[in-house]
Design an enzyme around this catalytic site. Structure first.
Site, short mmCIF file in Angstrom:
data_model
loop_
_atom_site.label_atom_id
_atom_site.label_comp_id
_atom_site.label_asym_id
_atom_site.label_seq_id
_atom_site.Cartn_x
_atom_site.Cartn_y
_atom_site.Cartn_z
N LYS A 189 3.95 -3.61 43.60
CA LYS A 189 2.89 -4.36 42.78
C LYS A 189 3.72 -5.66 42.14
CE LYS A 189 1.43 -4.88 38.77
NZ LYS A 189 1.08 -6.00 38.76
N GLU A 265 14.23 -2.21 33.62
CA GLU A 265 15.11 -3.43 33.58
C GLU A 265 14.16 -4.43 32.61
OE1 GLU A 265 16.09 -6.45 33.03
OE2 GLU A 265 15.93 -7.10 35.26
N CYS A 299 15.70 -12.85 31.83
CA CYS A 299 15.99 -11.66 30.98
C CYS A 299 17.25 -11.58 30.19
CB CYS A 299 15.62 -10.31 31.52
SG CYS A 299 16.19 -10.21 33.12
N GLU A 396 12.73 -11.61 21.87
CA GLU A 396 13.01 -12.42 23.13
C GLU A 396 11.77 -13.58 23.25
OE1 GLU A 396 12.09 -10.25 26.85
OE2 GLU A 396 14.05 -11.15 27.50
P1 NAD Z 1 4.87 -7.85 31.39
O1 NAD Z 1 5.95 -6.79 30.99
O2 NAD Z 1 3.41 -7.46 30.82
O3 NAD Z 1 4.60 -7.60 32.98
C1 NAD Z 1 5.85 -7.29 34.03
C2 NAD Z 1 4.78 -6.39 35.20
O4 NAD Z 1 4.36 -5.05 34.54
C3 NAD Z 1 3.80 -7.26 35.86
O5 NAD Z 1 3.59 -6.94 37.26
C4 NAD Z 1 2.54 -6.49 35.04
O6 NAD Z 1 1.44 -6.65 35.73
C5 NAD Z 1 2.93 -5.25 35.08
N1 NAD Z 1 2.28 -4.39 33.80
C6 NAD Z 1 1.75 -4.88 32.64
N2 NAD Z 1 1.18 -4.06 31.80
C7 NAD Z 1 1.34 -2.84 32.67
C8 NAD Z 1 0.98 -1.38 32.32
N3 NAD Z 1 0.28 -1.28 31.32
N4 NAD Z 1 1.35 -0.58 33.41
C9 NAD Z 1 2.08 -0.78 34.46
N5 NAD Z 1 2.40 -2.25 34.67
C10 NAD Z 1 2.03 -3.22 33.81
O7 NAD Z 1 5.58 -9.09 31.20
P2 NAD Z 1 4.65 -10.30 30.82
O8 NAD Z 1 3.40 -10.04 30.03
O9 NAD Z 1 4.08 -11.07 32.03
O10 NAD Z 1 5.53 -11.31 29.97
C11 NAD Z 1 5.53 -10.83 28.50
C12 NAD Z 1 7.06 -10.79 28.09
O11 NAD Z 1 7.82 -9.87 28.98
C13 NAD Z 1 7.81 -12.20 28.12
O12 NAD Z 1 7.50 -13.10 27.33
C14 NAD Z 1 9.51 -11.66 28.31
O13 NAD Z 1 9.67 -11.46 26.91
C15 NAD Z 1 9.19 -10.20 29.09
N6 NAD Z 1 9.46 -10.33 30.46
C16 NAD Z 1 10.66 -9.95 30.86
C17 NAD Z 1 10.96 -9.89 32.11
C18 NAD Z 1 12.62 -9.37 32.40
O14 NAD Z 1 13.14 -9.74 33.57
N7 NAD Z 1 12.96 -8.74 31.76
C19 NAD Z 1 10.38 -10.32 32.96
C20 NAD Z 1 8.91 -10.94 32.66
C21 NAD Z 1 8.84 -10.95 31.36
#
Ligand code: NAD
Ligand code: MN
Length: 496
Positions: A189, A265, A299, A396
């Site tokens: 996904k 991760e 990250c 972060e």
């Molecule tokens: P997120 O964690 O919400 O999204 C990452 C993925 O998880 C996306 O594909 C999203 O659709 C999915 N997701 C969201 N809620 C979910 C759930 N309940 N169950 C399963 N999958 C779910 O990240 P974001 O909202 O796009 O960004 C928010 C914060 O996350 C950023 O500010 C940053 O701090 C962090 N982030 C970290 C990384 C990393 O590489 N570690 C990457 C993106 C964002």
């Protein structure tokens, strides 16, 4: 619904023409979802295209396709043939390198030179690296009295992956490649913010003639599509990259369904320690890259910069001057180092952190404002006078915001570096090998960079200590995430 139903034409802001199938990729066909998602161009805030979003029916269809492909086809394909499919895919990615780079920059907002030189290059590199592992996955023979015992490292079957928007293609590769190499089928996904580039790869998966169902790529929101995948009983393993908050939800969903294996991760707040015996010019250039690479949406970004007292003033002055010259601009301009943040939400979050830094008494030494008047741009920002317990030092931010502060000696540097719930990465700058080796041992993080930052390779492990995650991606280490060990014990001389 199959075939060309979802062909979408669009252009980048610089006129590069793109044609993409925006359906869900299930069983090597592009199919419809239960709703649609608009993906936004972060440089302008305008809609690029609509993609299909997977509901329960489509998630089930993708998982069923993967299960069927695993049972009937993929588990019988030889490792050498698996390698060939993967190499074919990597070659097609290389052939379409420019198109993939254009899509990545359009949907994500990163500079085109970064998409070309890093994201898309590393995508095919990672697939090639793991293609080389396909025929090198084997168990052991263990001497046991009267019984021949040997182990097999078997694939799990259906592996799910949920990936973020910051490196859409690279995160895709980090999940896809080790899963395929070890003989699994996948349902990935993508992020609702950046669904486009993986859909282009989907068409290449088909062109590479992977058996239908081996690779399935679905789009959708996290709390719907992502949650359905994380909870699916036929998914034996889920790999997630994203925020720590959602990582907890994914682990909970896995626990509440079938106890599928979980690797996470997650976020970071990585320290970057600069000792007074460092090569200052080099430390400045790397520190800049460490925090501002990919607009701070990394990250492992080195966001907590600790500088030893004696060189602090000099470092700060030069670091500011260097950062002031950041080439900010349109993602599709060749010279752009920094483009827009991914979304209005992320822009608002980052601005919220900048405000909180000011309110808590830190000093904005550089930046702190919106850049330009279109898109989600934030000026590269440097905070000084930052205290250990301030929000901007603890949480972060995921934007172009650096916190610079000073330390007295090695002990204090180590204590400050380790004062975090995160433990993804870290960096040390010093010309003393002895110091680098000793300090490296004491930093609680999955990566310690010495005299460099943000250097990643497909063949070295990546992952976090503490709340930065579970498991390691990349390198030989990642193979364990996608295999399960079976022992076979055959009686020879043993009798009942
Ligand atoms: P997120 O964690 O919400 O999204 C990452 C993925 O998880 C996306 O594909 C999203 O659709 C999915 N997701 C969201 N809620 C979910 C759930 N309940 N169950 C399963 N999958 C779910 O990240 P974001 O909202 O796009 O960004 C928010 C914060 O996350 C950023 O500010 C940053 O701090 C962090 N982030 C970290 C990384 C990393 O590489 N570690 C990457 C993106 C964002
Ligand atoms: Mn987008």
């Amino acid at each position: 619904m199959t075939g060309s139903t979802y062909i979408t034409d669009f252009k980048t802001d610089r006129g590069y023409e793109l044609k993409l199938n925006t359906g869900l990729f299930i069983n090597n066909e592009f199919v419809g979802g239960d709703s649609q998602i608009e993906t936004i161009n972060p440089a302008t805030g305008k809609v690029i295209a609509k993609v299909e979003a997977a509901g329960e029916k489509e998630v089930n269809a993708a998982v069923d396709a993967a299960e069927k492909a695993f049972e009937e086809v993929w588990s019988k394909v030889t490792p050498q043939k698996r390698r060939d499919y993967m190499l074919k895919l990597a070659s097609l990615i290389d052939r379409d390198h420019e198109e993939l780079s254009q899509i990545e920059s359009l949907d994500n907002g990163k500079g085109i030179s970064l998409s070309r030189g890093f994201d898309v290059r590393e995508l095919s590199e990672c697939i090639r690296y793991y293609a080389g592992w396909t025929d090198k996955i084997h168990g052991k023979v263990i001497e046991t009295e009267g019984v021949l015992s040997y182990t097999r490292h078997e694939p799990i079957g259906v592996c799910g992956a949920i990936i973020p928007w910051n490196f859409p293609l690279l995160m895709f590769a980090w999940k896809l490649a080790p899963a395929l190499a070890t003989g699994n089928c996948v349902v990935i996904k993508t992020s609702e913010m950046t669904p486009l580039s993986a859909l282009k790869v989907a068409s290449l998966v088909k062109e590479a003639e992977f058996p239908p169902g081996v690779v399935n790529i679905i789009t959708g929101y996290g709390h719907t599509t992502g949650d359905l995948l994380a909870r699916h009983k036929k998914v034996g393993k889920i790999a997630f990259t994203g925020s720590t908050a959602v990582g907890r939800l994914v682990m909970k969903a896995a626990a509440e369904s079938n106890l599928k294996k979980v690797t996470l991760e997650l976020g970071g707040k990585s320290p970057n320690i600069i000792f007074d015996d460092a090569d200052l010019e080099l430390a400045i250039k790397w520190s800049f890259r460490g925090v501002f690479f990919n607009h701070g949406q990394t990250c492992c970004a080195g966001t907590r910069i600790y500088v030893q007292e004696g060189i602090y003033d000099k470092f700060l002055e030069k670091f500011k001057a260097h950062t002031q010259n950041t080439p900010i601009g349109h993602p599709h301009d060749e010279s752009t180092f920094q483009g827009p943040q991914i979304s209005q939400t992320q822009y608002d979050r980052i601005m919220g952190y900048i405000d909180s830094g000011k309110e808590e008494g830190a000093t904005v030494a550089l930046g702190g404002k919106r850049w330009g008047n279109e898109g989600y741009y934030v000026e590269p920002t440097i905070f000084t006078d930052v205290k250990e317990d301030m929000k901007i030092m603890k949480e972060e931010i995921f934007g172009p915001v650096a916190c610079v502060t000073k330390f007295k000696d090695e002990e204090e540097a180590i204590r400050l570096a380790n004062d975090s719930n995160y433990g993804l990465a870290s960096a040390i700058f010093s010309e003393s090998n002895k110091r680098c080796i000793e300090v490296s041992k004491r930093i609680k993080a999955g990566t310690v960079w010495v005299n460099c930052v943000n250097v990643l390779h497909a063949n070295t492990p990546f992952g976090g200590f503490k709340e930065s995650g579970i498991g390691r991606e990349n390198g030989e280490y990642a193979l364990d995430n996608y295999t399960q060990v079976k022992v076979v014990k055959m009686a020879t001389t043993m009798s009942p």
